[in-house]
Write a protein that holds these residues in place. Structure first.
Motif, mmCIF file in Angstrom:
data_model
loop_
_atom_site.group_PDB
_atom_site.id
_atom_site.type_symbol
_atom_site.label_atom_id
_atom_site.label_comp_id
_atom_site.label_asym_id
_atom_site.label_seq_id
_atom_site.Cartn_x
_atom_site.Cartn_y
_atom_site.Cartn_z
ATOM 1 N N ASP A 1 0.833 -1.220 0.000
ATOM 2 C CA ASP A 1 0.000 0.000 0.000
ATOM 3 C C ASP A 1 0.860 1.259 0.000
ATOM 4 O O ASP A 1 0.586 2.225 -0.713
ATOM 5 C CB ASP A 1 -0.915 0.022 1.242
ATOM 6 C CG ASP A 1 -2.142 -0.863 1.052
ATOM 7 O OD1 ASP A 1 -2.351 -1.347 -0.074
ATOM 8 O OD2 ASP A 1 -2.870 -1.083 2.039
ATOM 9 N N GLU A 2 1.927 1.212 0.802
ATOM 10 C CA GLU A 2 2.802 2.395 0.955
ATOM 11 C C GLU A 2 3.483 2.768 -0.361
ATOM 12 O O GLU A 2 3.484 3.928 -0.771
ATOM 13 C CB GLU A 2 3.859 2.086 2.026
ATOM 14 C CG GLU A 2 4.847 3.209 2.287
ATOM 15 C CD GLU A 2 6.091 2.701 3.028
ATOM 16 O OE1 GLU A 2 7.207 2.942 2.530
ATOM 17 O OE2 GLU A 2 5.929 2.054 4.080
ATOM 18 N N LEU B 1 -0.797 5.219 -7.366
ATOM 19 C CA LEU B 1 -1.609 4.154 -7.983
ATOM 20 C C LEU B 1 -2.151 3.178 -6.928
ATOM 21 O O LEU B 1 -2.144 1.966 -7.123
ATOM 22 C CB LEU B 1 -0.768 3.385 -9.022
ATOM 23 C CG LEU B 1 -0.278 4.185 -10.235
ATOM 24 C CD1 LEU B 1 0.584 3.317 -11.134
ATOM 25 C CD2 LEU B 1 -1.435 4.764 -11.038
ATOM 26 N N LYS B 2 -2.635 3.726 -5.841
ATOM 27 C CA LYS B 2 -3.029 2.879 -4.711
ATOM 28 C C LYS B 2 -4.187 1.935 -5.041
ATOM 29 O O LYS B 2 -4.320 0.880 -4.446
ATOM 30 C CB LYS B 2 -3.405 3.768 -3.512
ATOM 31 C CG LYS B 2 -3.393 2.978 -2.223
ATOM 32 C CD LYS B 2 -3.386 3.835 -0.999
ATOM 33 C CE LYS B 2 -3.439 2.939 0.234
ATOM 34 N NZ LYS B 2 -3.722 3.658 1.438
ATOM 35 N N HIS B 3 -5.027 2.307 -6.007
ATOM 36 C CA HIS B 3 -6.212 1.483 -6.278
ATOM 37 C C HIS B 3 -5.999 0.509 -7.439
ATOM 38 O O HIS B 3 -6.954 0.002 -8.009
ATOM 39 C CB HIS B 3 -7.426 2.394 -6.559
ATOM 40 C CG HIS B 3 -7.681 3.348 -5.420
ATOM 41 N ND1 HIS B 3 -7.982 2.906 -4.144
ATOM 42 C CD2 HIS B 3 -7.643 4.691 -5.336
ATOM 43 C CE1 HIS B 3 -8.131 3.960 -3.332
ATOM 44 N NE2 HIS B 3 -7.915 5.043 -4.040
ATOM 45 N N GLN C 1 -3.508 -4.094 -18.560
ATOM 46 C CA GLN C 1 -4.603 -3.120 -18.424
ATOM 47 C C GLN C 1 -4.092 -1.706 -18.146
ATOM 48 O O GLN C 1 -4.874 -0.758 -18.085
ATOM 49 C CB GLN C 1 -5.544 -3.552 -17.290
ATOM 50 C CG GLN C 1 -6.253 -4.876 -17.554
ATOM 51 C CD GLN C 1 -7.095 -5.316 -16.366
ATOM 52 O OE1 GLN C 1 -6.581 -5.540 -15.271
ATOM 53 N NE2 GLN C 1 -8.395 -5.421 -16.578
ATOM 54 N N LEU C 2 -2.777 -1.580 -17.980
ATOM 55 C CA LEU C 2 -2.180 -0.291 -17.622
ATOM 56 C C LEU C 2 -1.510 0.351 -18.839
ATOM 57 O O LEU C 2 -1.010 -0.354 -19.716
ATOM 58 C CB LEU C 2 -1.125 -0.484 -16.528
ATOM 59 C CG LEU C 2 -1.588 -0.513 -15.073
ATOM 60 C CD1 LEU C 2 -2.690 -1.505 -14.832
ATOM 61 C CD2 LEU C 2 -0.400 -0.803 -14.154
ATOM 62 N N GLN D 1 2.561 1.493 -16.018
ATOM 63 C CA GLN D 1 3.438 0.331 -15.793
ATOM 64 C C GLN D 1 4.790 0.770 -15.229
ATOM 65 O O GLN D 1 5.338 0.126 -14.338
ATOM 66 C CB GLN D 1 3.634 -0.443 -17.099
ATOM 67 C CG GLN D 1 2.394 -1.223 -17.529
ATOM 68 C CD GLN D 1 2.706 -2.171 -18.675
ATOM 69 O OE1 GLN D 1 3.565 -3.028 -18.570
ATOM 70 N NE2 GLN D 1 1.994 -1.995 -19.779
ATOM 71 N N GLN D 2 5.301 1.896 -15.748
ATOM 72 C CA GLN D 2 6.595 2.361 -15.243
ATOM 73 C C GLN D 2 6.469 2.847 -13.804
ATOM 74 O O GLN D 2 7.384 2.662 -12.996
ATOM 75 C CB GLN D 2 7.181 3.448 -16.153
ATOM 76 C CG GLN D 2 8.652 3.751 -15.905
ATOM 77 C CD GLN D 2 9.563 2.532 -16.019
ATOM 78 O OE1 GLN D 2 9.516 1.614 -15.191
ATOM 79 N NE2 GLN D 2 10.406 2.524 -17.039
#
Length: 227
Positions: free
Chosen positions: A123-124, A131-133, A141-142, A147-148
């Motif tokens: 999470d951190e 991009l926490k979610h 899908q990114l 992705q980077q």
């Protein structure tokens, strides 16, 4: 605590038996942001590979994050790598698993076992890259920029002393490149040392910093012209 994170003295770097770079003398201090520039084949990737112990250091003295690179024992390589975060041009995310599983794979491979700590750490780092979610999304899908960002989050998992970035914007469009650079500069402003190979001279002008040029087997500092 030493202010030097990387020290190279009279180092020659080989690809098999061929010297690629000769007589490198270099000191990188904690908290610096350093660009590596030079033509394709000038030795930037070989230089980075030597730092993360993919190529052995055969000649000269090298010390990185507290480890001697010359004579580095095989069993110590994973410990050295835990202190490094590496970001590649092609992201190197595992395509068959989601983002959480990609990050989990690295943590488990580097000895993390406590489930609560693992979830907290994931999470951190995702929070740090905004991009926490995205935990359950698959890499395909990114967008390239997302992705980077995940690759940068992955590099931050073990709270590394040094981040090595090999052409991290090489596969990205100009706008996304700027966004990724802003993220890297923010990470650097929070105290992380970053060494980044790049071909993108527009980024150097937009985000000026200490620059080392690789040319004809030599490494030397260049002073950027400010417009």
């Amino acid at each position: 605590m030493s202010t030097s994170i990387l020290s190279l003295k009279n180092v020659t770097i080989y690809q098999e038996k061929n010297p690629v770079l000769t007589n490198i003398n270099l000191e990188v201090k904690r908290g610096e942001f350093i660009y590596l520039i030079g033509k394709t084949g000038a030795g930037k990737s070989s230089f980075l590979k030597t730092l993360y112990a993919d190529l052995p250091l055969k000649e000269g003295e090298g010390r990185l994050v507290g480890y001697d690179l010359n004579g580095l024992k095989e069993k110590n390589i994973p410990y050295l790598r835990r202190k490094l975060g590496v970001v590649f041009q092609d992201f190197k995310l595992l395509p068959d698993r989601n983002i959480k599983e990609n990050l989990l794979f690295v943590l488990k491979a580097t000895g993390w076992t406590d489930k609560a700590e693992i979830n907290l750490k994931i999470d951190e780092v995702l929070e740090k890259v905004g991009l926490k979610h995205y935990l359950n999304k698959m890499p395909h899908q990114l967008s390239g920029g997302e992705q980077q960002r995940i690759a940068i989050a992955r590099a931050l998992l073990n709270d590394p002393d040094l981040i090595l970035a090999d052409e991290p914007t090489g596969n990205l469009d100009p706008q996304t490149s700027v966004e990724v650079m802003e993220l890297l500069r923010k990470i650097n402003a929070n105290g992380k040392t970053i060494v980044m190979a790049t071909h993108d001279y527009a980024l150097l002008l937009k985000f000026p910093s200490k620059t080392l040029k690789f040319d004809e087997g030599k490494v030397f500092e260049v002073v950027q012209r400010t417009v």
